[in-house]
Scaffold this motif. Structure first.
Motif, mmCIF file in Angstrom:
data_model
loop_
_atom_site.group_PDB
_atom_site.id
_atom_site.type_symbol
_atom_site.label_atom_id
_atom_site.label_comp_id
_atom_site.label_asym_id
_atom_site.label_seq_id
_atom_site.Cartn_x
_atom_site.Cartn_y
_atom_site.Cartn_z
ATOM 1 N N GLY A 193 0.816 -1.206 0.000
ATOM 2 C CA GLY A 193 0.000 0.000 0.000
ATOM 3 C C GLY A 193 0.846 1.251 0.000
ATOM 4 O O GLY A 193 0.352 2.351 0.220
ATOM 5 N N SER A 194 2.131 1.089 -0.244
ATOM 6 C CA SER A 194 3.022 2.244 -0.168
ATOM 7 C C SER A 194 3.390 2.799 -1.544
ATOM 8 O O SER A 194 4.345 3.543 -1.672
ATOM 9 C CB SER A 194 4.298 1.862 0.586
ATOM 10 N N ILE A 195 2.640 2.422 -2.574
ATOM 11 C CA ILE A 195 2.931 2.929 -3.910
ATOM 12 C C ILE A 195 1.981 4.102 -4.185
ATOM 13 O O ILE A 195 0.813 3.899 -4.517
ATOM 14 C CB ILE A 195 2.777 1.819 -4.974
ATOM 15 N N PRO A 196 2.453 5.334 -4.013
ATOM 16 C CA PRO A 196 1.580 6.510 -4.131
ATOM 17 C C PRO A 196 0.860 6.604 -5.469
ATOM 18 O O PRO A 196 -0.269 7.087 -5.537
ATOM 19 C CB PRO A 196 2.531 7.691 -3.936
ATOM 20 N N PHE A 197 1.485 6.137 -6.540
ATOM 21 C CA PHE A 197 0.883 6.214 -7.861
ATOM 22 C C PHE A 197 -0.448 5.480 -7.906
ATOM 23 O O PHE A 197 -1.375 5.889 -8.610
ATOM 24 C CB PHE A 197 1.860 5.635 -8.890
ATOM 25 N N MET A 198 -0.592 4.408 -7.154
ATOM 26 C CA MET A 198 -1.837 3.640 -7.158
ATOM 27 C C MET A 198 -2.980 4.451 -6.562
ATOM 28 O O MET A 198 -4.117 4.360 -7.029
ATOM 29 C CB MET A 198 -1.662 2.318 -6.412
ATOM 30 N N ASN A 199 -2.704 5.239 -5.557
ATOM 31 C CA ASN A 199 -3.741 6.108 -4.983
ATOM 32 C C ASN A 199 -4.223 7.122 -6.011
ATOM 33 O O ASN A 199 -5.417 7.410 -6.101
ATOM 34 C CB ASN A 199 -3.213 6.836 -3.746
ATOM 35 N N VAL A 200 -3.303 7.647 -6.800
ATOM 36 C CA VAL A 200 -3.661 8.603 -7.853
ATOM 37 C C VAL A 200 -4.524 7.913 -8.907
ATOM 38 O O VAL A 200 -5.555 8.444 -9.330
ATOM 39 C CB VAL A 200 -2.390 9.213 -8.494
ATOM 40 N N LEU A 201 -4.129 6.720 -9.349
ATOM 41 C CA LEU A 201 -4.924 5.982 -10.332
ATOM 42 C C LEU A 201 -6.326 5.701 -9.814
ATOM 43 O O LEU A 201 -7.306 5.811 -10.547
ATOM 44 C CB LEU A 201 -4.231 4.665 -10.699
ATOM 45 N N GLN A 202 -6.442 5.313 -8.549
ATOM 46 C CA GLN A 202 -7.745 5.007 -7.970
ATOM 47 C C GLN A 202 -8.637 6.243 -7.941
ATOM 48 O O GLN A 202 -9.841 6.160 -8.160
ATOM 49 C CB GLN A 202 -7.584 4.435 -6.562
ATOM 50 N N GLN A 203 -8.047 7.399 -7.696
ATOM 51 C CA GLN A 203 -8.825 8.644 -7.689
ATOM 52 C C GLN A 203 -9.270 9.019 -9.099
ATOM 53 O O GLN A 203 -10.391 9.479 -9.291
ATOM 54 C CB GLN A 203 -8.000 9.770 -7.080
ATOM 55 N N VAL A 204 -8.421 8.809 -10.075
ATOM 56 C CA VAL A 204 -8.728 9.171 -11.459
ATOM 57 C C VAL A 204 -9.742 8.199 -12.063
ATOM 58 O O VAL A 204 -10.635 8.611 -12.803
ATOM 59 C CB VAL A 204 -7.436 9.210 -12.312
ATOM 60 N N VAL A 205 -9.620 6.935 -11.732
ATOM 61 C CA VAL A 205 -10.501 5.891 -12.281
ATOM 62 C C VAL A 205 -11.043 5.067 -11.113
ATOM 63 O O VAL A 205 -10.595 3.952 -10.856
ATOM 64 C CB VAL A 205 -9.733 4.987 -13.276
ATOM 65 N N PRO A 206 -12.020 5.601 -10.371
ATOM 66 C CA PRO A 206 -12.469 4.956 -9.130
ATOM 67 C C PRO A 206 -13.090 3.573 -9.316
ATOM 68 O O PRO A 206 -13.091 2.776 -8.378
ATOM 69 C CB PRO A 206 -13.484 5.948 -8.552
ATOM 70 N N ASP A 207 -13.607 3.251 -10.491
ATOM 71 C CA ASP A 207 -14.222 1.940 -10.697
ATOM 72 C C ASP A 207 -13.233 0.892 -11.210
ATOM 73 O O ASP A 207 -13.609 -0.269 -11.382
ATOM 74 C CB ASP A 207 -15.395 2.048 -11.674
ATOM 75 N N ALA A 208 -12.007 1.282 -11.440
ATOM 76 C CA ALA A 208 -11.006 0.345 -11.965
ATOM 77 C C ALA A 208 -10.511 -0.588 -10.864
ATOM 78 O O ALA A 208 -10.520 -0.245 -9.682
ATOM 79 C CB ALA A 208 -9.833 1.111 -12.556
ATOM 80 N N GLU A 209 -10.117 -1.767 -11.281
ATOM 81 C CA GLU A 209 -9.487 -2.726 -10.371
ATOM 82 C C GLU A 209 -8.046 -2.909 -10.822
ATOM 83 O O GLU A 209 -7.764 -2.943 -12.011
ATOM 84 C CB GLU A 209 -10.228 -4.052 -10.403
ATOM 85 N N PHE A 210 -7.146 -3.026 -9.871
ATOM 86 C CA PHE A 210 -5.725 -3.114 -10.182
ATOM 87 C C PHE A 210 -5.140 -4.386 -9.589
ATOM 88 O O PHE A 210 -5.531 -4.834 -8.518
ATOM 89 C CB PHE A 210 -4.965 -1.905 -9.611
#
Length: 79
Positions: A16-33
């Motif tokens: 959970g320490s990859i900041p980029f993933m938080n940005v992606l989740q905010q930009v595309v909230p319905d996406a799964e990673f």
């Protein structure tokens, strides 16, 4: 993964320490990673001095990823 490792799959959450993933989740909230990490917990020293990757483990994870992508492409649920 069961086909490659010949044992039941266990679900583990960590990191959970990859900041980029938080940005992606905010930009595309319905996406799964899915983030894939290849490491031998006991020996890899992930993100530490002398970090290493076991090449046999890397090969198994590549096969797992390929099988998952094939099943998803075929429209077959991965379970």
């Amino acid at each position: 993964m069961e086909a490659v490792y010949q044992m039941p799959v266990k679900e583990t959450g960590s990191g959970g320490s990859i900041p980029f993933m938080n940005v992606l989740q905010q930009v595309v909230p319905d996406a799964e990673f899915v983030l894939w990490g290849c490491e031998d917990h006991e020996h890899s020293q992930i993100h530490g001095a002398n970090e290493s990757v076991n090449l046999d483990e890397l090969e198994r994870m590549i096969i797992c990823q390929a099988l998952l992508l094939k099943k998803l492409g075929d429209g077959i649920p991965p379970h």
